[in-house]
Design an enzyme around this catalytic site. Structure first.
Site: not given
Ligand code: NAD
Length: 264
Positions: A156, A163
């Site tokens: 990570y 984060k």
């Molecule tokens: P995802 O890929 O579906 O979503 C990530 C989003 O970030 C995408 O829609 C992408 O277009 C957007 N993004 C990236 N760069 C950008 C920019 N410059 N401007 C605007 N948008 C931008 O994946 P996800 O897992 O749904 O991620 C959503 C959030 O959840 C993130 O913050 C991620 O770190 C967090 N998260 C994910 C997990 C997991 O295991 N999937 C766990 C905990 C937290």
């Protein structure tokens, strides 16, 4: 369906496809009667996001790159022109160079460190600077974080450092905006297979490890996250701000994580 979000209008940022955590949250909000607008990033995603918007009766889709202040300004100008005020905001955005989401944290480059911090941390503050001006009293904002902020998780790396900073900014934003009756919280989601997660090294192994070691002995889904988001975004969470709610099947409370997943 329920009416927890009836009469509420909000912006969901970070929808990429139907695996996105933002989609789980959007579905739960729609089911609760919310009216929404979506932002996505880049033309390539519009064709994937448009049918999802249709499915929930959302007619405002805005291309917004949070690394560009003018793009954030334009998105909020469009929302203000459409609605005037909003009641909730979801920030489900994060990004880092996937070459640095494997191997050793110590090797993180300056360029990727700054880019990761800009997109994954500062963007939430940048968005809240604009949002506070158009938020009604009682409004609620939510961002997404991960346990890698609190403990070292394999691969990570710089995202864990980002984060941790995001979680700290949730506390400071909660203090600043609390005086206006605006709440700011985070959900720390367990690992979910999304586009963003596919950039993380050995992600399948991490999923299996979490499934075997969590108190609930399973992984969470975007619908689990959506339901908890509904609590924080609706009046059910009226007394909660600055909080980091773990929606991780309980993984974060387990001290002795002993069950390995040897076959993958
Ligand atoms: P995802 O890929 O579906 O979503 C990530 C989003 O970030 C995408 O829609 C992408 O277009 C957007 N993004 C990236 N760069 C950008 C920019 N410059 N401007 C605007 N948008 C931008 O994946 P996800 O897992 O749904 O991620 C959503 C959030 O959840 C993130 O913050 C991620 O770190 C967090 N998260 C994910 C997990 C997991 O295991 N999937 C766990 C905990 C937290």
């Amino acid at each position: 369906s329920n009416q927890l979000m009836a009469g509420k209008r909000g912006l969901i940022m970070g929808l990429a496809n139907d695996k996105s955590i933002a989609w789980g949250i959007a579905k739960a909000c729609a089911d609760a009667g919310a009216e929404m607008a979506f932002t996505y990033m880049g033309d390539a995603f519009r064709k994937r996001v448009a049918p999802l918007a249709d499915q929930l009766g959302v007619d405002t889709l805005i291309d917004c790159d949070v690394s560009d202040p003018a793009s954030i300004d334009a998105a909020f100008a469009e929302i203000e022109a459409k609605w005037g005020k909003i009641d909730f905001l979801v920030h489900a955005i994060g990004f880092s160079d996937k070459n640095e989401l494997r191997g050793r944290y110590v090797e993180t480059s300056r360029d990727n460190f700054l880019m990761t911090m800009d997109i994954s941390v500062y963007s939430f503050t940048a968005v809240m600077q604009r949002a506070e001006k158009i938020m009604n009293e009682g409004a609620s904002a939510l961002t997404l974080t991960y346990y890698g902020a609190e403990q070292v998780m394999p691969h990570y790396n710089v995202m864990g450092v980002a984060k941790a900073a995001l979680e700290a900014s949730v506390m400071y934003l909660a203090e600043d905006l609390g005086k206006d009756g605006i709440r700011v919280n985070a959900i720390s989601a367990g690992p979910i297979k999304t586009l963003a997660a596919s950039g993380i090294g050995d992600f399948r192994y991490i999923l299996k490890w979490n499934e075997l070691n969590s108190p609930l002995r399973r992984n969470v889904t975007i619908d689990d996250v959506g339901k908890s988001a509904l609590y924080l975004l609706s009046d059910l969470g009226s007394g909660v701000t600055g909080e980091n709610l773990h929606v991780d099947a309980g993984y974060h409370v387990v001290g002795m994580k002993a069950v390995d997943a040897p076959d993958i």
